[in-house]
Structures are given as structure tokens and as C-alpha cells.
Design a protein around this motif. Structure first.
Motif, mmCIF file in Angstrom:
data_model
loop_
_atom_site.group_PDB
_atom_site.id
_atom_site.type_symbol
_atom_site.label_atom_id
_atom_site.label_comp_id
_atom_site.label_asym_id
_atom_site.label_seq_id
_atom_site.Cartn_x
_atom_site.Cartn_y
_atom_site.Cartn_z
ATOM 1 N N LEU A 1 8.762 9.497 9.551
ATOM 2 C CA LEU A 1 8.591 8.200 10.206
ATOM 3 C C LEU A 1 9.371 8.156 11.516
ATOM 4 O O LEU A 1 8.874 7.636 12.527
ATOM 5 C CB LEU A 1 9.067 7.080 9.280
ATOM 6 N N GLY A 2 10.578 8.729 11.518
ATOM 7 C CA GLY A 2 11.381 8.767 12.739
ATOM 8 C C GLY A 2 10.690 9.547 13.850
ATOM 9 O O GLY A 2 10.686 9.131 15.017
ATOM 10 N N VAL A 3 10.100 10.689 13.499
ATOM 11 C CA VAL A 3 9.363 11.486 14.489
ATOM 12 C C VAL A 3 8.170 10.703 15.025
ATOM 13 O O VAL A 3 7.871 10.726 16.230
ATOM 14 C CB VAL A 3 8.905 12.814 13.862
ATOM 15 N N LEU A 4 7.479 9.994 14.137
ATOM 16 C CA LEU A 4 6.337 9.182 14.547
ATOM 17 C C LEU A 4 6.767 8.068 15.505
ATOM 18 O O LEU A 4 6.073 7.782 16.490
ATOM 19 C CB LEU A 4 5.669 8.586 13.308
ATOM 20 N N ILE A 5 7.900 7.463 15.243
ATOM 21 C CA ILE A 5 8.408 6.400 16.114
ATOM 22 C C ILE A 5 8.715 6.941 17.503
ATOM 23 O O ILE A 5 8.331 6.357 18.527
ATOM 24 C CB ILE A 5 9.668 5.756 15.492
ATOM 25 N N VAL A 6 9.408 8.091 17.565
ATOM 26 C CA VAL A 6 9.753 8.683 18.857
ATOM 27 C C VAL A 6 8.492 9.076 19.620
ATOM 28 O O VAL A 6 8.362 8.819 20.830
ATOM 29 C CB VAL A 6 10.671 9.907 18.663
ATOM 30 N N GLY A 7 7.537 9.687 18.928
ATOM 31 C CA GLY A 7 6.289 10.089 19.570
ATOM 32 C C GLY A 7 5.516 8.898 20.108
ATOM 33 O O GLY A 7 4.983 8.936 21.221
ATOM 34 N N SER A 8 5.474 7.828 19.319
ATOM 35 C CA SER A 8 4.779 6.624 19.751
ATOM 36 C C SER A 8 5.443 6.012 20.970
ATOM 37 O O SER A 8 4.766 5.564 21.908
ATOM 38 C CB SER A 8 4.736 5.605 18.611
ATOM 39 N N PHE B 1 6.976 -0.596 14.067
ATOM 40 C CA PHE B 1 7.866 0.404 13.482
ATOM 41 C C PHE B 1 9.172 -0.213 12.977
ATOM 42 O O PHE B 1 9.788 0.312 12.036
ATOM 43 C CB PHE B 1 8.144 1.514 14.488
ATOM 44 N N TYR B 2 9.597 -1.319 13.573
ATOM 45 C CA TYR B 2 10.772 -2.034 13.061
ATOM 46 C C TYR B 2 10.512 -2.510 11.631
ATOM 47 O O TYR B 2 11.332 -2.297 10.724
ATOM 48 C CB TYR B 2 11.091 -3.214 13.972
ATOM 49 N N VAL B 3 9.359 -3.130 11.423
ATOM 50 C CA VAL B 3 9.043 -3.647 10.088
ATOM 51 C C VAL B 3 8.757 -2.502 9.122
ATOM 52 O O VAL B 3 9.158 -2.550 7.954
ATOM 53 C CB VAL B 3 7.863 -4.631 10.156
ATOM 54 N N LEU B 4 8.077 -1.458 9.577
ATOM 55 C CA LEU B 4 7.863 -0.299 8.706
ATOM 56 C C LEU B 4 9.197 0.307 8.283
ATOM 57 O O LEU B 4 9.342 0.773 7.148
ATOM 58 C CB LEU B 4 7.005 0.750 9.416
ATOM 59 N N GLY B 5 10.164 0.306 9.190
ATOM 60 C CA GLY B 5 11.471 0.859 8.854
ATOM 61 C C GLY B 5 12.191 0.081 7.772
ATOM 62 O O GLY B 5 12.851 0.673 6.902
ATOM 63 N N ILE B 6 12.053 -1.258 7.774
ATOM 64 C CA ILE B 6 12.756 -2.048 6.770
ATOM 65 C C ILE B 6 11.979 -2.139 5.456
ATOM 66 O O ILE B 6 12.569 -2.391 4.405
ATOM 67 C CB ILE B 6 13.088 -3.460 7.290
ATOM 68 N N VAL B 7 10.651 -1.935 5.494
ATOM 69 C CA VAL B 7 9.848 -2.026 4.271
ATOM 70 C C VAL B 7 9.670 -0.657 3.616
ATOM 71 O O VAL B 7 9.231 -0.565 2.461
ATOM 72 C CB VAL B 7 8.465 -2.648 4.585
ATOM 73 N N TRP B 8 10.037 0.409 4.328
ATOM 74 C CA TRP B 8 9.782 1.777 3.884
ATOM 75 C C TRP B 8 10.311 2.052 2.488
ATOM 76 O O TRP B 8 9.576 2.410 1.570
ATOM 77 C CB TRP B 8 10.404 2.724 4.902
ATOM 78 N N LEU B 9 11.610 1.894 2.302
ATOM 79 C CA LEU B 9 12.208 2.212 0.998
ATOM 80 C C LEU B 9 11.837 1.205 -0.090
ATOM 81 O O LEU B 9 11.616 1.606 -1.242
ATOM 82 C CB LEU B 9 13.720 2.342 1.130
ATOM 83 N N PRO B 10 11.785 -0.097 0.204
ATOM 84 C CA PRO B 10 11.294 -1.010 -0.834
ATOM 85 C C PRO B 10 9.922 -0.634 -1.360
ATOM 86 O O PRO B 10 9.654 -0.766 -2.562
ATOM 87 C CB PRO B 10 11.273 -2.369 -0.121
ATOM 88 N N VAL B 11 9.029 -0.156 -0.490
ATOM 89 C CA VAL B 11 7.702 0.276 -0.948
ATOM 90 C C VAL B 11 7.806 1.545 -1.782
ATOM 91 O O VAL B 11 7.183 1.657 -2.852
ATOM 92 C CB VAL B 11 6.762 0.500 0.257
ATOM 93 N N LEU B 12 8.613 2.512 -1.336
ATOM 94 C CA LEU B 12 8.745 3.772 -2.076
ATOM 95 C C LEU B 12 9.382 3.565 -3.443
ATOM 96 O O LEU B 12 9.066 4.292 -4.395
ATOM 97 C CB LEU B 12 9.576 4.773 -1.260
ATOM 98 N N ARG B 13 10.278 2.576 -3.535
ATOM 99 C CA ARG B 13 10.965 2.331 -4.806
ATOM 100 C C ARG B 13 10.227 1.345 -5.707
ATOM 101 O O ARG B 13 10.616 1.158 -6.859
ATOM 102 C CB ARG B 13 12.367 1.779 -4.527
ATOM 103 N N ALA B 14 9.188 0.697 -5.199
ATOM 104 C CA ALA B 14 8.472 -0.314 -5.987
ATOM 105 C C ALA B 14 7.559 0.337 -7.018
ATOM 106 O O ALA B 14 7.070 1.461 -6.837
ATOM 107 C CB ALA B 14 7.650 -1.208 -5.063
#
Length: 276
Positions: free
Chosen positions: A113-120, A140-153
Motif C-alpha cells: 500500500l505504501g508503494v502504491l501511495i508513493v507511485g500515485s 489513501f489516507y482513509v485506506l491507511g486507517i481502514v487497512w488493518l481494521p479490515v484485515l482483522r475483521a
């Protein structure tokens, strides 16, 4: 009162308010998706957000002439200690992330995700219209904060009703950035910075902001009325964030700096979920 004003100004200049807002946003989605996150995850997120924003500010003040705004002047005059703390924070964040997550799926996907943000950011900066910068940052700000909650849900908690709040949250972040672009338009134009205000006329930008604000307010009201009762506190929080932005931005007696500080502070509203 004066001391409080100075304190809030430095909190804003140092991007501490943005980091706290990101943690509050992660709490929002953790409670919404019934995930389970421990405090180190929040600390690592705050360190990552602070590093990104501080790096961006330091890159803006690379020129020798002092920047125009007090915020940029602060980063220009303190660039060496800030660069030191930035390097230290990045190093501690990488070590902490590896020790907490290990080299597993979560950390690998986070780096992707970090690489995608830099590329974008590079692509938008080279050829995209001004508003694409604000939209990509919000996304990408919102994807960054929702990333782990989604993975752990749990899979059963990733229902469409919960996912409706994702575009609304992105919309609030996008509106915030459009408002900041409008407030900083003269300074950004003189400094040659790329933003929505550089490609949209002030009248059109205000029109976008009003329409987006009304759409977000209507969306939150519909979510409050139509969705099950579990989702109503989340709809109320986003509604308050949207209304707060609108009222502060169009307040005639507030300075641009006061508007910035208060609008950024609204992103801490999800912290009320600790009381529920």
C-alpha cells in the motif's frame, strides 16, 4: 487563552493533530467492523502519518528563501531537528512494525500500500488535474486507517452496510483538503505548489465544496434513518464532522489558520466511541 492558542498552533504545525485524527479514524473503523486492535497498532499508525506529513512539509521548504506562511517558515527554520526526528521516527517505526507484525501478510500488504501511495503521488504530481491530488490523498489516507481494521475483521462483519461509511469518510477527507486548498490558494500560487486551487477557479472550487458538503450531510442523514441502529452512532459522527467543516469554513470571522486548526480537530470526533 493566548497560551492555548500558541499550543494549538504548534500542535497543528507539527502535524500532531493529523496523527491523532488518524488514530481516531482507525478507532472508528475498528468499532464499525468489530475488529480487535492493540495500542501498538495505533502508535505505529501515528508515527507513519506524522512521518509522511513532516516529510511532505520538509520537501516543500527545500528552497533557500523563507516560505510564505508561518507553518512553512517554522519547518524551514527547524528543518534540521525535524529531519533528525523524522529519520528516528521512521527507523523506530520500521523496527516496531517488524517486531509487532513479523514479516507476514499484514506487513507485506502494508508495504505494498505504501508503494502504491508513493507511485500515485508521483503520477498525479506529473500530469493529473489539481483536484486529483486532494482526491488521491483523501483516498489513501482513509485506506491507511481502514487497512488493518479490515484485515482483522471477520468476513461476516464486512457487510455492505458497514462499507457504505468508507466512501463517506473519504468524502469528508476530500472536502477537508479542498477547503485547505482554497484557504492556501494565494500562497500556493506564489510558491508554485500544485493543488486543486491551481486548476479550478475560486468560484468553481467553492461550488464543489458546497455540493460535496450537502451530499455528505444528506448521505449521513440517510444512513442514520435507513440503516440498523448499530450504525447510527457512526452516521452521527460523520454528520457532525461534515457539519463542523461547513460551519467553520464559511465562518466570516475566523482566520485561515483558525479554520485549519478547527477543521483538523474535527477528525478527533470518533474518539467519543470510547464512551459508547
Amino acid at each position: 487563552m493566548k497560551l492555548l492558542k500558541v499550543f494549538s498552533r504548534y500542535i497543528s504545525w507539527l502535524s500532531i493533530d493529523v496523527s491523532i485524527g488518524a488514530m481516531a479514524g482507525m478507532l472508528f473503523f475498528e468499532r464499525l467492523l468489530l475488529s480487535s486492535l492493540q495500542w501498538p497498532v495505533y502508535l505505529l499508525l501515528a508515527m507513519a502519518v506524522w512521518s509522511i506529513y513532516t516529510l511532505d512539509h520538509l520537501m516543500d521548504v527545500r528552497q533557500q528563501n523563507p516560505p510564505l506562511s508561518p507553518r512553512r517558515a517554522f519547518h524551514h527554520s527547524n528543518r534540521k531537528p525535524l529531519a533528525f526526528f523524522l529519520g528516528l521516527t521512521i527507523m523506530l517505526g520500521l523496527v516496531g512494525a517488524y517486531r509487532w507484525f513479523g514479516w507476514g501478510r499484514e506487513l507485506q500488504l502494508t508495504f505494498a500500500l505504501g508503494v502504491l501511495i508513493v507511485g500515485s503521488k508521483l503520477l498525479v504530481g506529473k500530469g493529473g488535474p489539481g483536484w486529483m491530488k486532494e482526491l488521491s490523498i483523501a483516498l489513501f489516507y482513509v485506506l491507511g486507517i481502514v487497512w488493518l481494521p479490515v484485515l482483522r475483521a471477520e468476513h461476516t462483519d464486512l457487510v455492505w452496510q458497514a462499507m457504505l461509511f468508507l466512501p463517506i469518510y473519504i468524502g469528508v477527507a476530500f472536502m477537508n483538503l479542498l477547503m485547505l486548498s482554497f484557504l492556501d490558494q494565494d500562497e500556493d500560487r506564489m510558491a508554485g505548489f500544485f493543488s486543486a486551487a491551481s486548476t479550478l477557479s475560486p468560484t468553481l472550487l467553492i461550488l464543489w465544496i458546497r455540493r460535496l458538503a450537502f451530499a455528505l450531510i444528506l448521505g449521513c442523514l440517510m444512513a442514520f434513518i435507513l440503516l440498523p441502529s448499530f450504525y447510527r452512532p457512526f452516521a452521527c459522527i460523520l454528520l457532525l464532522m461534515g457539519l463542523f467543516h461547513y460551519v467553520v469554513f464559511f465562518h466570516p470571522n475566523l482566520s485561515p489558520e483558525q479554520k485549519r486548526v478547527q477543521m483538523e480537530a474535527s477528525f478527533t470526533l470518533p474518539l467519543v466511541l470510547f464512551l459508547l
